[in-house]
Design a protein around this motif. Structure first.
Motif, PDB file in Angstrom:
ATOM      1  N   PHE A 217      -8.993  -0.677  -3.885  1.00 53.83           N
ATOM      2  CA  PHE A 217      -8.311  -0.421  -3.125  1.00 53.83           C
ATOM      3  C   PHE A 217      -8.447  -2.043  -2.818  1.00 53.83           C
ATOM      4  O   PHE A 217      -7.774  -2.409  -1.923  1.00 53.83           O
ATOM      5  CB  PHE A 217      -9.576   0.182  -2.030  1.00 53.83           C
ATOM      6  N   ASP A 218      -9.546  -2.491  -3.365  1.00 51.95           N
ATOM      7  CA  ASP A 218      -9.266  -4.409  -3.468  1.00 51.95           C
ATOM      8  C   ASP A 218      -8.153  -4.939  -3.925  1.00 51.95           C
ATOM      9  O   ASP A 218      -7.895  -6.349  -3.381  1.00 51.95           O
ATOM     10  CB  ASP A 218     -10.404  -5.113  -4.386  1.00 51.95           C
ATOM     11  N   ASN A 219      -7.007  -4.574  -5.075  1.00 52.83           N
ATOM     12  CA  ASN A 219      -5.765  -5.402  -5.426  1.00 52.83           C
ATOM     13  C   ASN A 219      -4.654  -4.378  -5.436  1.00 52.83           C
ATOM     14  O   ASN A 219      -4.711  -3.835  -6.607  1.00 52.83           O
ATOM     15  CB  ASN A 219      -6.214  -6.009  -6.217  1.00 52.83           C
ATOM     16  N   ILE A 220      -4.119  -3.653  -4.472  1.00 58.87           N
ATOM     17  CA  ILE A 220      -3.575  -2.088  -4.758  1.00 58.87           C
ATOM     18  C   ILE A 220      -2.479  -2.755  -5.617  1.00 58.87           C
ATOM     19  O   ILE A 220      -1.710  -1.934  -6.481  1.00 58.87           O
ATOM     20  CB  ILE A 220      -3.591  -1.512  -3.434  1.00 58.87           C
ATOM     21  N   PRO A 221      -1.552  -3.424  -4.987  1.00 56.24           N
ATOM     22  CA  PRO A 221      -0.242  -4.636  -5.093  1.00 56.24           C
ATOM     23  C   PRO A 221      -0.470  -4.691  -6.951  1.00 56.24           C
ATOM     24  O   PRO A 221       0.156  -4.263  -7.891  1.00 56.24           O
ATOM     25  CB  PRO A 221       0.006  -4.995  -4.589  1.00 56.24           C
ATOM     26  N   TYR A 222      -1.911  -4.778  -7.362  1.00 53.05           N
ATOM     27  CA  TYR A 222      -1.510  -5.905  -8.760  1.00 53.05           C
ATOM     28  C   TYR A 222      -1.738  -4.325  -9.388  1.00 53.05           C
ATOM     29  O   TYR A 222      -1.366  -4.263 -10.544  1.00 53.05           O
ATOM     30  CB  TYR A 222      -2.537  -6.297  -9.444  1.00 53.05           C
ATOM     31  N   PHE A 223      -2.572  -3.645  -8.947  1.00 54.99           N
ATOM     32  CA  PHE A 223      -2.959  -1.888 -10.071  1.00 54.99           C
ATOM     33  C   PHE A 223      -1.914  -1.561 -10.133  1.00 54.99           C
ATOM     34  O   PHE A 223      -1.195  -1.094 -11.028  1.00 54.99           O
ATOM     35  CB  PHE A 223      -4.211  -1.640  -9.269  1.00 54.99           C
ATOM     36  N   GLN A 224      -0.442  -1.143  -8.378  1.00 52.96           N
ATOM     37  CA  GLN A 224       0.149  -0.460  -9.133  1.00 52.96           C
ATOM     38  C   GLN A 224       1.364  -1.182  -9.567  1.00 52.96           C
ATOM     39  O   GLN A 224       1.909  -0.478 -10.651  1.00 52.96           O
ATOM     40  CB  GLN A 224       1.312  -0.623  -7.567  1.00 52.96           C
TER      41      GLN A 224
END
Ligand code: FAD
Length: 369
Positions: A217-224
């Motif tokens: 949840f700290d970097n959702i766009p990156y992980f997605q």
């Protein structure tokens, strides 16, 4: 286009098993975990040469041949047999309820005498046809002595509610064993990983990219953006920003205590059944491995009400929560980019063997075997 085939959120037994099999089938995986270690709740921390079951005692047991064969590729098991004791009214009783328990409780020696005693105890409650709550259900199944010595106060501590306000469905049956056999489980395979659960997890995750202290949840766009698919083994309601409300859990607190004695209680697990003890059991970790260390480490386990800042341990599978979970599940099924797995993703209590079986089955689906 993507760096990874799978981003696996959570390095617990589900995520690690999934990662191991997919990696072995040529899929590039990244495993992240918000905790500072891998293994999720099976993690063992080694101190004073003793492996501490950091999130509660974990005994591996299974009757599933496929799971047993699979997990034995990553660890050897010792021959630990779980034989817990129950402490009540100043006495120690054997579990599960067996001839040793009945002998101590009623001074009966033979299965026939024990059977007769159980029938006599239950006959008092034979008119309860539809138990309205857990108390009625238990009394119908075992009568006063067993209920009041072992079940009532322990269950009330565990669930934080009076037994007559708990659903009858929590107890389906009370197994009575009419032999002097203290082996808690009926499964043919049982033990503790010889080098500990942490070594087992490390073996599963060998050659796989792993990042701890990393919260999805700290970097959702990156992980997605980095993986074609996500396996999410965290809380499904958190993933969907609690849009249908929060799922409820029962939590636990663990108090680890270091003692300057080589043997504190002579057994790995002793339950404390009475309400006057706020903990439900004391674990003495070295006995899981027949340890000979000069000192010992024990853990007291305290059931807790769950608040959002606590660890979610046991799902509360009542009607309200299941209805809420089913809404999340339906939403999850519409999203082909993310799969939910494990005890938090599927909002279910799974023993370790069920967790592995469920992860294996998911890999088969993903690999279309
Ligand atoms: P977990 O182990 O909970 O792993 C989930 C992981 O996801 C965690 O590491 C978490 O940090 C991580 N995570 C969550 N959200 C995020 C996020 N946003 N970003 C990054 N990472 C995230 N089973 C048995 O067979 N025998 C036993 O004796 C036994 N005893 C148990 C005792 C207790 C007290 C409990 C609670 C369970 C016990 N179990 C036992 C069950 C066993 O713990 C589970 O089967 C197993 O741990 C489930 O693995 P999992 O991967 O699904 O979940």
């Amino acid at each position: 286009k993507y760096t990874y085939d799978y981003l696996i959120v959570g390095s617990g037994l589900f995520g690690s098993t999934f990662a191991q099999i997919m990696n072995g089938n040529g899929k590039k995986c990244l495993v992240i975990d918000k905790r500072g270690h891998t293994g999720g709740n099976i993690y063992t921390k080694e101190e004073n040469d003793i492996k501490i079951h950091w999130y509660g005692a974990h005994i591996f047991h299974t009757d599933n041949e496929e799971v047993w064969h699979y997990i034995n590729k990553f660890t050897k098991f010792n021959n630990y047999i779980n034989s817990p004791l129950a402490y009540s009214e100043g006495k120690l009783y054997n579990l599960p309820f067996n001839m040793n328990t009945f002998n101590k409780l009623w001074n009966v020696n033979t299965p026939e005498e024990a059977k007769h005693k159980i029938q006599e105890q239950c006959s008092k409650y034979k008119d309860i046809s539809q138990p309205a709550n857990l108390e009625e259900q238990a009394l119908k199944l075992c009568g006063d002595d067993i209920y009041y010595t072992f079940i009532k106060e322990y269950t009330e501590k565990q669930w934080g509610r009076p037994a007559n306000q708990l659903p009858a469905s929590i107890i389906k049956r009370i197994p009575f064993r009419l032999t002097y056999n203290n082996n808690y489980f009926n499964d043919p395979y049982q033990g503790i990983p010889k080098d500990g659960y942490t070594a087992l997890t490390n073996n599963l995750l060998k050659d796989i990219h792993v990042q701890t202290y990393t919260n999805y949840f700290d970097n959702i766009p990156y992980f997605q953006s980095i993986a074609e698919k996500i396996l999410f083994t965290g809380c499904i309601d958190e993933y969907f920003e609690y849009k249908f409300g929060r799922l409820d859990y029962r939590s636990l607190k663990f108090k680890h205590i270091y003692l300057d004695t080589d043997n504190y209680q002579g057994n790995a697990v002793i339950n404390y059944n009475e309400a006057k003890y706020p903990f439900t059991r004391i674990i003495e970790h070295k006995h899981f491995e027949f340890g000979k260390q000069p000192s010992t480490i024990i853990t007291k386990e305290y059931p807790q009400k769950y608040t959002p800042s606590d660890e979610p341990y046991y799902p509360i599978n009542d009607e309200k929560n299941l209805k809420c979970f089913n809404k999340y599940k339906a939403l999850a099924e519409k999203n082909s980019h993310v799969i939910f797995g494990g005890r938090l993703g599927q909002y279910a209590y799974f023993d370790m063997d069920d967790t592995i079986a469920s992860a294996i089955s998911l890999t088969q689906k993903e690999l279309s075997i």
